[in-house]
Design an enzyme around this catalytic site. Structure first.
Site, mmCIF file in Angstrom:
data_model
loop_
_atom_site.group_PDB
_atom_site.id
_atom_site.type_symbol
_atom_site.label_atom_id
_atom_site.label_comp_id
_atom_site.label_asym_id
_atom_site.label_seq_id
_atom_site.Cartn_x
_atom_site.Cartn_y
_atom_site.Cartn_z
ATOM 1 C CG ASN A 1 30.660 23.552 93.790
ATOM 2 O OD1 ASN A 1 30.185 23.330 94.968
ATOM 3 N ND2 ASN A 1 31.833 22.549 94.019
ATOM 4 C CD GLU B 1 33.351 25.026 103.069
ATOM 5 O OE1 GLU B 1 32.116 25.188 102.589
ATOM 6 O OE2 GLU B 1 33.648 24.080 103.884
ATOM 7 C CG HIS C 1 36.213 21.182 97.686
ATOM 8 N ND1 HIS C 1 35.542 19.530 97.046
ATOM 9 C CD2 HIS C 1 37.306 20.252 97.193
ATOM 10 C CE1 HIS C 1 35.861 19.116 97.330
ATOM 11 N NE2 HIS C 1 37.640 19.033 97.677
ATOM 12 C CE LYS D 1 20.761 13.250 93.712
ATOM 13 N NZ LYS D 1 21.158 11.453 93.929
ATOM 14 C CG ASP E 1 34.793 18.911 93.403
ATOM 15 O OD1 ASP E 1 34.152 19.998 93.497
ATOM 16 O OD2 ASP E 1 35.354 17.791 94.122
ATOM 17 N N GLY F 1 23.015 23.412 105.873
ATOM 18 C CA GLY F 1 23.500 24.061 104.859
ATOM 19 C C GLY F 1 22.989 25.495 105.887
HETATM 20 C C1 GRF Z 1 30.603 22.308 102.707
HETATM 21 O O1 GRF Z 1 32.042 22.136 103.488
HETATM 22 C C2 GRF Z 1 31.098 22.962 101.098
HETATM 23 O O2 GRF Z 1 31.973 23.107 101.338
HETATM 24 C C3 GRF Z 1 30.577 21.259 100.511
HETATM 25 O O3 GRF Z 1 29.596 20.852 101.468
HETATM 26 C C4 GRF Z 1 29.707 21.860 102.488
HETATM 27 C C5 GRF Z 1 28.300 21.876 102.623
HETATM 28 O O4 GRF Z 1 28.122 21.705 104.065
HETATM 29 N N1 GRF Z 1 30.905 21.309 99.488
HETATM 30 P P1 GRF Z 1 26.781 22.961 104.624
HETATM 31 O O5 GRF Z 1 25.606 22.037 104.305
HETATM 32 O O6 GRF Z 1 27.037 24.428 104.132
HETATM 33 O O7 GRF Z 1 26.656 23.544 105.841
#
Ligand code: GRF
Length: 214
Positions: free
Chosen positions: A111, A183, A113, A95, A154, A16
């Site tokens: 989402n 991210e 990625h 999921k 995706d 998270g």
């Molecule tokens: C991230 O790398 C995101 O891009 C991918 O899952 C990972 C989640 O990381 N979809 P976190 O649980 O937010 O640390």
């Protein structure tokens, strides 16, 4: 001009860190949003614990708690509706989101990625598998994509993408950590665009309007 905080519900399955980054950007006043619910299929998920620790409504919801998939889907949708969710953000949700919920939140579900889609995306390409594949291919850049969610993994149109360099001595872990830092910025930036109503969607093209165009 004052921007009304957008009501977001986050889905996560793992640590998270993206949920935490979104929360911290809201707390710093850098993101006009309210985290109205955190939902996970995994009761031991770090994101759920974080939500509980910070007074955010937290829900463990798994299809296994219901007799039919339809009941699960109805509960998910009811939860999002009860919390007056305006935008759904998937942050490491492992999921597949039921199609009925995707449809209900068409163009209002994001989402994130950890690659530049459409490269290194799709079923089976998640977590360290993505970064391993990027390194095995010999890529010089990787990156992050925030995209709208459609019925497949995706494949929805990108909203924002940013590059992250691949270094000669990268391991999947070092690359993952550089990508993750990006991210934590880009997801809030994308959500802020929705809060500012600057996202204009035409087919697969997501146009970002300037402040004066909206
Ligand atoms: C991230 O790398 C995101 O891009 C991918 O899952 C990972 C989640 O990381 N979809 P976190 O649980 O937010 O640390």
């Amino acid at each position: 001009m004052e921007i009304k905080p957008i009501r977001i519900a986050a889905f996560a399955s793992g640590g998270g860190s993206n949920v935490r980054a979104i929360y911290s950007n809201i707390a710093k006043g850098a993101l006009s949003a309210e985290l109205v619910a955190v939902i996970s299929n995994n009761s031991a998920c770090g994101a759920l614990q974080f939500a509980r620790d910070n007074g955010i409504p937290a829900f463990h919801l798994s299809v296994r708690q219901f007799s039919t998939a339809g009941q699960f889907e109805n509960r998910l949708l009811a939860l999002l509706t009860e919390h007056k969710t305006e935008l759904v953000v998937l942050a490491g949700y492992m999921k597949k989101m039921p199609e009925m919920v995707v449809r209900a939140f068409k163009n209002r579900m994001l989402n994130i990625h950890p690659s530049l889609l459409p490269s290194f995306g799709g079923k089976g390409l998640y977590g360290h598998f993505v970064h391993e594949a990027v390194l095995n291919y010999g890529c010089k850049v990787s990156g992050v994509t925030v995209h709208l969610v459609d019925a497949e993994y995706d494949t929805g149109p990108p909203v924002l993408q940013r590059c992250v360099p691949v270094l000669d001595d990268d391991t999947p872990e070092t690359l993952a950590s550089r990508v993750l830092q990006e991210e934590h910025k880009i997801y809030s930036d994308a959500i802020q665009l929705f809060a500012e109503k600057r996202v204009h969607i035409v087919g697969r093209s997501v146009r970002i309007l300037s402040g004066t165009e909206k």
